[in-house]
Design a protein around this motif. Structure first.
Motif, PDB file in Angstrom:
ATOM      1  N   ILE A  32       4.251   4.166  -1.189  1.00  0.00           N
ATOM      2  CA  ILE A  32       4.895   4.806  -0.039  1.00  0.00           C
ATOM      3  C   ILE A  32       5.324   3.758   0.984  1.00  0.00           C
ATOM      4  N   ARG A  33       4.471   2.772   1.218  1.00  0.00           N
ATOM      5  CA  ARG A  33       4.818   1.710   2.167  1.00  0.00           C
ATOM      6  C   ARG A  33       6.072   0.970   1.710  1.00  0.00           C
ATOM      7  N   THR A  34       6.143   0.705   0.400  1.00  0.00           N
ATOM      8  CA  THR A  34       7.308   0.010  -0.149  1.00  0.00           C
ATOM      9  C   THR A  34       8.567   0.861  -0.017  1.00  0.00           C
ATOM     10  N   LEU A  35       8.445   2.146  -0.320  1.00  0.00           N
ATOM     11  CA  LEU A  35       9.590   3.054  -0.220  1.00  0.00           C
ATOM     12  C   LEU A  35      10.125   3.114   1.206  1.00  0.00           C
ATOM     13  N   LEU A  36       9.220   3.161   2.169  1.00  0.00           N
ATOM     14  CA  LEU A  36       9.607   3.286   3.577  1.00  0.00           C
ATOM     15  C   LEU A  36       9.916   1.945   4.234  1.00  0.00           C
ATOM     16  N   ASP A  37       9.632   0.853   3.510  1.00  0.00           N
ATOM     17  CA  ASP A  37       9.779  -0.494   4.068  1.00  0.00           C
ATOM     18  C   ASP A  37       8.944  -0.636   5.344  1.00  0.00           C
ATOM     19  N   TYR A  38       7.742  -0.105   5.271  1.00  0.00           N
ATOM     20  CA  TYR A  38       6.831  -0.143   6.415  1.00  0.00           C
ATOM     21  C   TYR A  38       6.098  -1.480   6.414  1.00  0.00           C
ATOM     22  N   PRO A  39       5.962  -2.138   7.569  1.00  0.00           N
ATOM     23  CA  PRO A  39       5.336  -3.471   7.618  1.00  0.00           C
ATOM     24  C   PRO A  39       3.899  -3.473   7.089  1.00  0.00           C
ATOM     25  N   LEU A  40       3.631  -4.393   6.193  1.00  0.00           N
ATOM     26  CA  LEU A  40       2.291  -4.512   5.621  1.00  0.00           C
ATOM     27  C   LEU A  40       1.262  -4.839   6.699  1.00  0.00           C
ATOM     28  N   ASP A  41       1.654  -5.643   7.679  1.00  0.00           N
ATOM     29  CA  ASP A  41       0.718  -6.025   8.743  1.00  0.00           C
ATOM     30  C   ASP A  41       0.209  -4.810   9.511  1.00  0.00           C
ATOM     31  N   LEU A  42       1.067  -3.810   9.674  1.00  0.00           N
ATOM     32  CA  LEU A  42       0.641  -2.606  10.397  1.00  0.00           C
ATOM     33  C   LEU A  42      -0.359  -1.796   9.579  1.00  0.00           C
ATOM     34  N   VAL A  43      -0.187  -1.812   8.266  1.00  0.00           N
ATOM     35  CA  VAL A  43      -1.167  -1.145   7.404  1.00  0.00           C
ATOM     36  C   VAL A  43      -2.509  -1.859   7.512  1.00  0.00           C
ATOM     37  N   LYS A  44      -2.468  -3.187   7.493  1.00  0.00           N
ATOM     38  CA  LYS A  44      -3.703  -3.968   7.602  1.00  0.00           C
ATOM     39  C   LYS A  44      -4.394  -3.713   8.941  1.00  0.00           C
ATOM     40  N   GLU A  45      -3.610  -3.608  10.007  1.00  0.00           N
ATOM     41  CA  GLU A  45      -4.187  -3.327  11.323  1.00  0.00           C
ATOM     42  C   GLU A  45      -4.878  -1.970  11.328  1.00  0.00           C
ATOM     43  N   TYR A  46      -4.240  -0.992  10.710  1.00  0.00           N
ATOM     44  CA  TYR A  46      -4.825   0.349  10.640  1.00  0.00           C
ATOM     45  C   TYR A  46      -6.148   0.313   9.881  1.00  0.00           C
ATOM     46  N   LEU A  47      -6.162  -0.404   8.763  1.00  0.00           N
ATOM     47  CA  LEU A  47      -7.383  -0.494   7.963  1.00  0.00           C
ATOM     48  C   LEU A  47      -8.489  -1.218   8.724  1.00  0.00           C
ATOM     49  N   GLN A  48      -8.124  -2.288   9.424  1.00  0.00           N
ATOM     50  CA  GLN A  48      -9.117  -3.026  10.211  1.00  0.00           C
ATOM     51  C   GLN A  48      -9.700  -2.149  11.308  1.00  0.00           C
ATOM     52  N   PHE A  49      -8.857  -1.329  11.907  1.00  0.00           N
ATOM     53  CA  PHE A  49      -9.321  -0.423  12.959  1.00  0.00           C
ATOM     54  C   PHE A  49     -10.325   0.585  12.401  1.00  0.00           C
ATOM     55  N   GLN A  50     -10.165   0.899  11.111  1.00  0.00           N
ATOM     56  CA  GLN A  50     -11.080   1.838  10.451  1.00  0.00           C
ATOM     57  C   GLN A  50     -12.267   1.118   9.797  1.00  0.00           C
ATOM     58  N   ASP A  51     -12.326  -0.208   9.974  1.00  0.00           N
ATOM     59  CA  ASP A  51     -13.414  -1.032   9.420  1.00  0.00           C
ATOM     60  C   ASP A  51     -13.460  -1.013   7.892  1.00  0.00           C
ATOM     61  N   VAL A  52     -12.291  -1.007   7.261  1.00  0.00           N
ATOM     62  CA  VAL A  52     -12.215  -1.102   5.804  1.00  0.00           C
ATOM     63  C   VAL A  52     -11.144  -2.126   5.450  1.00  0.00           C
ATOM     64  N   ASP A  53     -11.128  -2.544   4.184  1.00  0.00           N
ATOM     65  CA  ASP A  53     -10.128  -3.531   3.777  1.00  0.00           C
ATOM     66  C   ASP A  53      -9.130  -2.986   2.767  1.00  0.00           C
ATOM     67  N   ARG A  54      -9.296  -1.715   2.381  1.00  0.00           N
ATOM     68  CA  ARG A  54      -8.328  -1.098   1.474  1.00  0.00           C
ATOM     69  C   ARG A  54      -8.355   0.416   1.656  1.00  0.00           C
ATOM     70  N   PRO A  55      -7.228   1.063   1.419  1.00  0.00           N
ATOM     71  CA  PRO A  55      -7.114   2.503   1.672  1.00  0.00           C
ATOM     72  C   PRO A  55      -8.125   3.356   0.919  1.00  0.00           C
ATOM     73  N   SER A  56      -8.485   2.959  -0.296  1.00  0.00           N
ATOM     74  CA  SER A  56      -9.379   3.785  -1.111  1.00  0.00           C
ATOM     75  C   SER A  56     -10.766   3.954  -0.504  1.00  0.00           C
ATOM     76  N   LEU A  57     -11.082   3.158   0.514  1.00  0.00           N
ATOM     77  CA  LEU A  57     -12.377   3.291   1.183  1.00  0.00           C
ATOM     78  C   LEU A  57     -12.323   4.299   2.331  1.00  0.00           C
ATOM     79  N   LEU A  58     -11.139   4.816   2.586  1.00  0.00           N
ATOM     80  CA  LEU A  58     -10.967   5.795   3.659  1.00  0.00           C
ATOM     81  C   LEU A  58     -11.152   7.213   3.127  1.00  0.00           C
TER      82      LEU A  58
END
Length: 212
Positions: A122-148
């Motif tokens: 989905i991120r690739t399809l939307l051309d959404y910045p990877l850094d923003l995904v990483k920031e979101y994950l860090q805010f949730q204290d995880v390093d990958r989406p599957s831990l959410l």
């Protein structure tokens, strides 16, 4: 083992082969034969399967070792590196022979978790910045989406989609309503999410361009 050769200690590599009998191939640790054997053997993860050890000639008195899978006859090879860490390679091979290897073969690498793949696609399809995904994950204290939890992953998907739509609607509420109708409700009705998002993007782009 070590022997003196021309006034110098010559360290030997003993390759023990279990065939119809037990054979020992002894070669100098500094020889190209030993090095090519070790490089090839470092790519073997199951020594219970039969192997073929072959010798090929090089320049003058030089010989090289070639290793093959005895069943498939496929050559087992690794890029030549005369400066490899031979002690570590020998130690790793020995540990595999005794069944206590610390390495995991690449063929046993765990597949990508579906939720991680979902976000990546989905991120690739939307051309959404990877850094923003990483920031979101860090805010949730995880390093990958599957831990959410699922609701957090859904929230991330919504955030990415609405970020894409932000400059395509005059009113943010219209963007959310459009996303809810064409993506969320479509998925709830058994549509695949990625195609639903792609179709929504096309619909929004057409509306923005005034195409009916």
């Amino acid at each position: 083992t070590a022997k003196e050769f021309k006034g110098k200690d010559s360290i030997k590599l003993d390759i023990v082969v279990a065939a119809d009998e037990v054979y020992i191939i002894r070669t100098g640790i500094e020889t190209n034969f030993a090095k090519t054997f070790l490089l090839s053997a470092s790519q073997v993860y199951d020594f219970s399967k039969p192997l073929i050890i072959a010798v090929t000639s090089g320049d003058e008195n030089t010989v090289f070792c070639r290793l093959y899978d005895a069943v498939t006859k496929v050559r087992i090879r690794r890029e030549w590196n005369p400066n490899a860490d031979w002690a570590s390679i020998i130690s790793e091979i020995q540990s595999r022979l005794t069944g206590i290897s610390s390495s995991v073969p690449l063929t046993q690498e765990q597949p990508t978790h579906p939720q991680d793949l979902r976000i990546k696609q989905i991120r690739t399809l939307l051309d959404y910045p990877l850094d923003l995904v990483k920031e979101y994950l860090q805010f949730q204290d995880v390093d990958r989406p599957s831990l959410l939890p699922t609701n957090k992953i859904d929230s991330l998907v919504k955030t990415m989609c609405l970020a894409w739509a932000a400059d395509k609607f005059d009113n943010p509420n219209d963007a959310q309503a459009s996303y809810q109708k064409y993506v969320v409700e479509a998925v709830a009705n058994s549509a695949d999410e990625l195609p639903a998002i792609r179709a929504w993007m096309q619909q929004v782009a057409k509306a923005k361009a005034g195409v009916t």
